[in-house]
Design a protein around this motif. Sequence first.
Motif, PDB file in Angstrom:
ATOM      1  N   GLY A 107       0.795  -1.221   0.000  1.00 32.12           N
ATOM      2  CA  GLY A 107       0.000   0.000   0.000  1.00 32.12           C
ATOM      3  C   GLY A 107       0.828   1.272   0.000  1.00 32.12           C
ATOM      4  O   GLY A 107       0.267   2.365  -0.088  1.00 32.12           O
ATOM      5  N   ALA A 108       2.132   1.183   0.107  1.00 37.44           N
ATOM      6  CA  ALA A 108       2.984   2.376   0.113  1.00 37.44           C
ATOM      7  C   ALA A 108       3.068   2.956  -1.289  1.00 37.44           C
ATOM      8  O   ALA A 108       3.088   2.230  -2.287  1.00 37.44           O
ATOM      9  N   VAL A 109       3.101   4.269  -1.381  1.00 36.44           N
ATOM     10  CA  VAL A 109       3.183   4.960  -2.665  1.00 36.44           C
ATOM     11  C   VAL A 109       4.642   5.041  -3.080  1.00 36.44           C
ATOM     12  O   VAL A 109       5.494   5.469  -2.312  1.00 36.44           O
ATOM     13  N   ILE A 110       4.903   4.630  -4.301  1.00 34.49           N
ATOM     14  CA  ILE A 110       6.263   4.695  -4.836  1.00 34.49           C
ATOM     15  C   ILE A 110       6.323   5.882  -5.777  1.00 34.49           C
ATOM     16  O   ILE A 110       5.612   5.937  -6.783  1.00 34.49           O
ATOM     17  N   GLU A 111       7.170   6.850  -5.441  1.00 32.67           N
ATOM     18  CA  GLU A 111       7.304   8.057  -6.264  1.00 32.67           C
ATOM     19  C   GLU A 111       8.006   7.703  -7.569  1.00 32.67           C
ATOM     20  O   GLU A 111       8.963   6.923  -7.575  1.00 32.67           O
TER      21      GLU A 111
END
Length: 125
Positions: A107-111
């Motif tokens: 669920g972490a956003v990867i830039e």
Amino acid sequence: LPGWGAWGGSGAHPSKKALSRKAEREFELKAKIRAAASRRKDAALEHVQISEKRDKKMAKFTLETVPFPFTSRDQYERSLRHPLGKEWNTTKAHETLTQRRVTVAAGAVIEPMAQHRKSVNRNRS
């Protein structure tokens, strides 16, 4: 039709000149084949044929230079030959050999990676 396409009828023999030309052509052809066979990689190997054709499908998997941590081609190929499966390695070794290099929490956003200015200018034209 007997004699069709020839100057003589049945039982006619080819001339000595024609026979010598044919023998000379066969000798030259055999000499060319021997010369080509001596230049092959498998010339010294009996009952072995090595294909010298370029495999277009494999070409995209071949590297021009050796990847970073390796210093020679032999070292890199030796690392590829080492099996990674559980059958050949201990459980701990298998886990370290097959672990992910980058781990991200679910669920972490990867830039996204920032593009270089030169590559951005090429895309606009």
